[in-house]
Design a protein around this motif. Structure first.
Motif, PDB file in Angstrom:
ATOM      1  N   ASN A  91       0.754  -1.360   0.009  1.00 46.58           N
ATOM      2  CA  ASN A  91      -0.146  -0.037  -0.058  1.00 46.58           C
ATOM      3  C   ASN A  91       0.859   1.346  -0.099  1.00 46.58           C
ATOM      4  O   ASN A  91       0.295   2.431   0.151  1.00 46.58           O
ATOM      5  CB  ASN A  91      -0.843   0.068   1.395  1.00 46.58           C
TER       6      ASN A  91
ATOM      7  N   GLN B 130      -6.936  -0.028  -0.261  1.00 43.39           N
ATOM      8  CA  GLN B 130      -5.949  -0.582   0.732  1.00 43.39           C
ATOM      9  C   GLN B 130      -6.116  -2.085   0.815  1.00 43.39           C
ATOM     10  O   GLN B 130      -7.248  -2.477   1.258  1.00 43.39           O
ATOM     11  CB  GLN B 130      -6.073   0.109   2.001  1.00 43.39           C
TER      12      GLN B 130
ATOM     13  N   GLN C 268      -4.568  -5.324   2.811  1.00 39.20           N
ATOM     14  CA  GLN C 268      -3.623  -5.963   3.827  1.00 39.20           C
ATOM     15  C   GLN C 268      -3.273  -7.405   3.633  1.00 39.20           C
ATOM     16  O   GLN C 268      -2.211  -7.887   3.938  1.00 39.20           O
ATOM     17  CB  GLN C 268      -4.324  -5.929   5.212  1.00 39.20           C
TER      18      GLN C 268
ATOM     19  N   SER D 290      -0.980   2.456  -5.952  1.00 37.48           N
ATOM     20  CA  SER D 290       0.188   1.455  -5.106  1.00 37.48           C
ATOM     21  C   SER D 290       0.231   0.125  -5.758  1.00 37.48           C
ATOM     22  O   SER D 290      -0.612  -0.098  -6.895  1.00 37.48           O
ATOM     23  CB  SER D 290      -0.509   1.172  -3.804  1.00 37.48           C
TER      24      SER D 290
ATOM     25  N   ARG E 293      -6.077   5.996  -3.814  1.00 31.85           N
ATOM     26  CA  ARG E 293      -5.509   5.598  -2.382  1.00 31.85           C
ATOM     27  C   ARG E 293      -6.313   5.057  -1.465  1.00 31.85           C
ATOM     28  O   ARG E 293      -5.785   4.296  -0.420  1.00 31.85           O
ATOM     29  CB  ARG E 293      -5.019   7.254  -2.129  1.00 31.85           C
ATOM     30  N   SER E 294      -7.573   5.013  -1.515  1.00 35.12           N
ATOM     31  CA  SER E 294      -8.718   4.588  -0.658  1.00 35.12           C
ATOM     32  C   SER E 294      -8.369   2.754  -0.937  1.00 35.12           C
ATOM     33  O   SER E 294      -9.043   1.945  -0.060  1.00 35.12           O
ATOM     34  CB  SER E 294      -9.882   4.873  -0.579  1.00 35.12           C
TER      35      SER E 294
ATOM     36  N   TRP F 282      -3.285  -1.376  -5.482  1.00 34.04           N
ATOM     37  CA  TRP F 282      -4.083  -0.749  -6.601  1.00 34.04           C
ATOM     38  C   TRP F 282      -3.852  -1.341  -7.767  1.00 34.04           C
ATOM     39  O   TRP F 282      -4.781  -1.741  -8.756  1.00 34.04           O
ATOM     40  CB  TRP F 282      -4.066   0.612  -6.691  1.00 34.04           C
TER      41      TRP F 282
END
Length: 175
Positions: A35, A101, A103, A44, A98-99, A47
Motif C-alpha cells: 500500500n 488498501q 492488507q 500503489s 488511495r482508498s 491498486w
C-alpha cells in the motif's frame, strides 16, 4: 519440427501470462510495500494488482454474459473495500485510488488468479469463428472478440509490469 498453433491456443497462452507474472511478483512484495505510494503516486502495488484483476473481470464478464468473479466468488465482500460492485478503477480520483488498501497479499493474488481462470474458461468456449465476431462497432476499425481479449491481456501485463518495477525500487522509498 515446427509446431502449429491455432488462435485459441495462442489467446490462452496470452491470457494466462498475468498469473505467471503475478506468481513471481507475489514472492517479492511485502505487506509494507503493498500500500506504499513511492514518489507519492496515487497507484500503489495493491491498486495496480486490484485494478488488473477488476479490468479483466469486468471485460470478460461482459463478453461471456456471466457474473463477475468479484461478485460471484464473494471477493467484493472478502476485500471489505467500500466500492460499487462494478467499480474497477477507470477514472478514479487520486483519493479514491488511495482508498484501495489491501492488507492480505494472498487474497489480492488469489483474486487475480480467479479472474484469469475465468478468462481461460471463457476462451475454452470459443471457436475460431467467435474470435472474428465484431463486438463493438463504435471504433474504426470495429473491435473483434479476439482484439478485445488481446487488449485485456495487454493492459493487465502493463499494470503488472508497473507493479514489478515498483518492487525493484530501493526500500527507502517505501518509508
Amino acid at each position: 519440427m515446427v509446431e502449429t498453433m491455432d488462435a485459441i491456443t495462442i489467446l490462452k497462452d496470452l491470457a494466462g501470462r498475468p498469473s505467471e507474472v503475478a506468481a513471481r511478483l507475489k514472492d517479492r512484495v511485502s505487506p509494507e510495500m503493498l500500500n506504499a505510494h513511492p514518489g507519492d503516486h496515487d497507484n500503489s502495488i495493491a491498486w495496480l494488482v486490484w485494478h488488473t484483476a477488476r479490468e479483466i473481470d469486468e471485460q470478460v464478464s461482459e463478453l461471456s454474459q456471466q457474473e463477475t468473479v468479484w461478485v460471484s466468488q464473494g471477493f467484493g465482500d472478502r476485500f471489505g473495500l467500500d466500492l460499487e460492485p462494478h467499480e474497477l478503477g477507470f477514472g478514479q480520483s487520486g483519493d479514491r485510488a488511495r482508498s484501495i488498501q489491501v492488507q492480505d497479499v494472498d487474497l489480492l493474488f488469489e483474486h487475480l488468479d480467479a479472474v484469469v481462470k475465468a478468462e481461460l474458461d471463457y476462451i475454452d468456449t470459443l471457436s475460431d469463428e467467435d474470435l472474428g465476431a465484431v463486438i463493438d462497432d463504435n471504433w474504426d476499425p470495429p473491435v473483434t472478440r479476439s482484439a478485445r481479449l488481446v487488449s485485456v491481456s495487454e493492459d493487465a501485463l502493463q499494470h503488472l509490469g508497473q507493479a514489478t518495477y515498483i518492487t525493484g525500487m530501493d526500500t527507502s522509498v517505501f518509508q
